[in-house]
Design a protein around this motif. Structure first.
Motif, PDB file in Angstrom:
ATOM      1  N   ASN A 415      92.539 -39.047  75.710  1.00  0.00           N
ATOM      2  CA  ASN A 415      91.144 -38.706  76.014  1.00  0.00           C
ATOM      3  C   ASN A 415      90.939 -37.212  76.262  1.00  0.00           C
ATOM      4  OD1 ASN A 415      89.424 -41.372  76.301  1.00  0.00           O
ATOM      5  ND2 ASN A 415      91.450 -41.826  77.127  1.00  0.00           N
ATOM      6  N   ASN A 416      91.920 -36.425  75.786  1.00  0.00           N
ATOM      7  CA  ASN A 416      91.852 -34.961  75.891  1.00  0.00           C
ATOM      8  C   ASN A 416      91.578 -34.466  77.319  1.00  0.00           C
ATOM      9  OD1 ASN A 416      92.152 -34.708  73.047  1.00  0.00           O
ATOM     10  ND2 ASN A 416      89.978 -35.249  72.829  1.00  0.00           N
ATOM     11  N   LEU A 417      92.313 -35.066  78.256  1.00  0.00           N
ATOM     12  CA  LEU A 417      92.080 -34.743  79.662  1.00  0.00           C
ATOM     13  C   LEU A 417      93.183 -33.884  80.290  1.00  0.00           C
ATOM     14  CD1 LEU A 417      90.923 -38.334  80.683  1.00  0.00           C
ATOM     15  CD2 LEU A 417      89.468 -36.308  80.750  1.00  0.00           C
ATOM     16  N   LYS A 418      94.256 -33.689  79.547  1.00  0.00           N
ATOM     17  CA  LYS A 418      95.447 -33.061  80.117  1.00  0.00           C
ATOM     18  C   LYS A 418      95.150 -31.730  80.817  1.00  0.00           C
ATOM     19  CE  LYS A 418     100.329 -32.973  79.302  1.00  0.00           C
ATOM     20  NZ  LYS A 418     101.426 -33.173  78.394  1.00  0.00           N
ATOM     21  N   ASP A 419      94.395 -30.859  80.157  1.00  0.00           N
ATOM     22  CA  ASP A 419      94.119 -29.530  80.723  1.00  0.00           C
ATOM     23  C   ASP A 419      93.069 -29.568  81.827  1.00  0.00           C
ATOM     24  OD1 ASP A 419      95.881 -28.607  78.866  1.00  0.00           O
ATOM     25  OD2 ASP A 419      94.332 -28.086  77.400  1.00  0.00           O
ATOM     26  N   LYS A 420      92.428 -30.745  81.984  1.00  0.00           N
ATOM     27  CA  LYS A 420      91.322 -30.836  82.953  1.00  0.00           C
ATOM     28  C   LYS A 420      91.737 -31.517  84.257  1.00  0.00           C
ATOM     29  CE  LYS A 420      88.360 -31.422  78.905  1.00  0.00           C
ATOM     30  NZ  LYS A 420      87.573 -32.388  78.137  1.00  0.00           N
ATOM     31  N   MET A 421      92.958 -32.085  84.286  1.00  0.00           N
ATOM     32  CA  MET A 421      93.339 -32.913  85.443  1.00  0.00           C
ATOM     33  C   MET A 421      93.399 -32.128  86.751  1.00  0.00           C
ATOM     34  SD  MET A 421      93.242 -35.828  84.172  1.00  0.00           S
ATOM     35  CE  MET A 421      93.720 -36.798  85.599  1.00  0.00           C
ATOM     36  N   LYS A 422      93.712 -30.843  86.663  1.00  0.00           N
ATOM     37  CA  LYS A 422      93.770 -30.053  87.918  1.00  0.00           C
ATOM     38  C   LYS A 422      92.376 -29.923  88.559  1.00  0.00           C
ATOM     39  CE  LYS A 422      93.585 -25.550  85.523  1.00  0.00           C
ATOM     40  NZ  LYS A 422      93.375 -26.116  84.173  1.00  0.00           N
ATOM     41  N   ASN A 423      91.330 -30.134  87.741  1.00  0.00           N
ATOM     42  CA  ASN A 423      89.943 -30.078  88.248  1.00  0.00           C
ATOM     43  C   ASN A 423      89.380 -31.470  88.540  1.00  0.00           C
ATOM     44  OD1 ASN A 423      90.015 -27.327  87.594  1.00  0.00           O
ATOM     45  ND2 ASN A 423      89.308 -27.750  85.495  1.00  0.00           N
ATOM     46  N   ALA A 424      90.211 -32.498  88.413  1.00  0.00           N
ATOM     47  CA  ALA A 424      89.721 -33.879  88.530  1.00  0.00           C
ATOM     48  C   ALA A 424      89.444 -34.278  89.980  1.00  0.00           C
ATOM     49  CB  ALA A 424      90.740 -34.844  87.930  1.00  0.00           C
ATOM     50  N   SER A 425      88.556 -35.244  90.138  1.00  0.00           N
ATOM     51  CA  SER A 425      88.358 -35.894  91.435  1.00  0.00           C
ATOM     52  C   SER A 425      88.708 -37.365  91.260  1.00  0.00           C
ATOM     53  CB  SER A 425      86.904 -35.761  91.890  1.00  0.00           C
ATOM     54  OG  SER A 425      86.600 -34.396  92.118  1.00  0.00           O
ATOM     55  N   HIS A 426      89.435 -37.909  92.231  1.00  0.00           N
ATOM     56  CA  HIS A 426      89.854 -39.318  92.206  1.00  0.00           C
ATOM     57  C   HIS A 426      89.208 -40.031  93.387  1.00  0.00           C
ATOM     58  CE1 HIS A 426      93.141 -38.352  89.339  1.00  0.00           C
ATOM     59  NE2 HIS A 426      93.197 -37.225  90.017  1.00  0.00           N
TER      60      HIS A 426
END
Length: 454
Positions: A415-426
């Motif tokens: 889902n092309n999320l690899k570079d965005k995970m550091k900005n993710a909220s869980h």
């Protein structure tokens, strides 16, 4: 067992078709990414419910707010709106990373539906909403109420006497029964809650103290629902709250997403293409988590990724979604016993309505062992001073599964999320706990401490 036929296939054939079945049947923890998960704009076209339906539910809850504030004093500070806080749990995030030797990229938050007013669980959303909708329908049909009225007039002998001519029934493992029972009894309805064997004693006692008739079964959730449905069919003045198929319950839960959007803004949590949101929802039959997930997709579209969390012994939604069989199969068909400490999630057969509605909107599902739930319960209590019941901890385990499991890593990659995970909220959705009696919570906590010291 291998030759047992389930929906025209042997267990061996099911395992061959879905290799993950080997682990699921062995009650091992698994992470499953939904291969049917698609773009929101396409997936939503196949769903009969819309944003308008959720807004209609939101408006109804606003109409009832003056009444709620009047009869439940603990809702006065929110003017009769039943809503829970969202909190950042950084200490818990660090503890999880250490315990599982796994970095969690992004920030971890807890949505505290465990502390919702009136019934202390997520069911205070859908359950209370459906009772209010039924009460409104009856009162309007009988010319006792108009949409323009101040609904606080419902707190009167006239209305209580009117509602006492009607009954409400529901089948429950516990928390839905509490919400339906407390709200219905307050309005004046006669209430019957059919409870499965895994329902906690304190929940039955609390309901009885409110004047609710509790009917107990030695069997599981499906039996309680079946008997509740039968009882209602035999009485024209009885309304059955159908946890498996109710769109009203579903829409009551979905309202949560619109309120969450504002809450996230208030604490400066951004959700957009560069800042993905991951939400982990403990799942029983599916109505609560399904409704919330549906609302979240309407609000955040492709920027939110929702996962269901189930006990290893009750993975009904995972099996239903993965096999595309939904409510045509149950966990017992595959030799899984549906016995778990996570009482609210002890469901053997998932809602077909929820499964089909979310078929292309849900990102996936994972399972968690009971032992993990207790361990996480005691750690959360120590690190954040937040007390949840065991089933509510299933969501906390989500980020670990996402980052640790190969299927989770594949999901991030695909889902092309690899570079965005550091900005993710869980967000772990905490589904219940604040009404658990102190001595019962102490027992849970001690069990968690014992398990974590092993």
């Amino acid at each position: 067992m291998e030759n047992k036929i389930v929906q025209e296939k042997t267990i061996s054939q099911w395992k061959e078709q879905y290799p993950l079945m080997h682990k699921i049947i062995s009650t091992e923890e698994v992470f499953w990414a939904n291969s049917k998960y698609g773009k929101f704009s396409e997936a939503i076209k196949k769903v009969s419910l819309s944003e308008k339906d959720v807004q209609d539910a939101e408006e109804r809850l606003k109409r009832f707010a003056p009444y709620i504030a009047k009869v439940f004093p603990d809702t006065q500070k929110t003017n009769g709106i039943i809503e829970s806080p969202i909190v950042k749990i950084l200490n818990m995030q660090r503890k999880l990373e250490k315990l599982f030797d796994q970095q969690i990229l992004g920030q971890l938050l807890l949505k505290c539906d465990s502390h919702l007013a009136i019934s202390g669980s997520i069911k205070a959303r859908g359950g209370i909403y459906e009772v209010l909708k039924h009460a409104e329908d009856l009162a309007i049909e009988n010319n006792l109420l108009t949409l323009e009225d101040d609904y606080s007039i419902i707190d009167s002998d006239k209305f209580r006497e009117f509602f006492s001519k009607y009954s409400i029934a529901v089948g429950s493992t516990g928390n839905l029964g509490l919400s339906i029972g407390i709200m219905s009894a307050q309005l004046g309805f006669k209430v019957y809650v059919h409870m499965s064997a895994d329902a906690r004693q304190w929940k039955k006692d609390l309901l009885r103290s409110k004047g609710v008739t509790v009917i107990e079964y030695q069997s599981d959730y499906s039996k309680a629902v079946e008997e509740g449905r039968k009882q209602a069919e035999a009485d024209p003045n009885m309304y059955f709250v159908d946890d498996e198929n109710s769109t009203n319950l579903f829409l009551g839960y979905a309202v949560a997403a619109y309120r969450l959007k504002n809450q996230l803004k208030e604490i400066n949590v951004v959700v957009d293409e560069q800042h993905p949101l991951f939400v982990y929802l403990p799942c029983g039959v599916g109505g609560g988590p399904g409704g919330v997930a549906f609302g979240l997709k309407l609000v955040f579209k492709d920027n939110v990724h929702c996962f269901f969390a189930e006990p290893t012994h009750s993975p009904c939604m995972l099996i239903g979604l993965m096999t595309n069989m939904h409510d045509k199969v149950c966990v017992q068909d595959f030799g899984i016993d549906n016995i778990t400490a996570a009482d609210g999630l002890a469901v053997g057969r998932a809602s077909g309505f929820v499964g089909k509605t979310l078929e292309e909107l849900i990102s996936g599902s994972y399972t968690v062992k009971d032992e993990q739930l207790y361990t996480l319960l005691s750690i959360l209590s120590d690190s954040e001073d937040i007390q949840l019941e065991p089933s509510a901890l299933a969501g906390i385990y989500g980020p670990i599964q996402l980052f640790k499991d190969d299927a989770g890593q594949d999901y991030i990659e695909n889902n092309n999320l690899k570079d965005k995970m550091k900005n993710a909220s869980h967000i772990a959705w905490a589904t219940g706990g604040s009404m658990v009696p102190k001595d019962v919570m102490e027992t849970y906590y001690k069990k968690g401490q014992e398990l974590s010291s092993k």
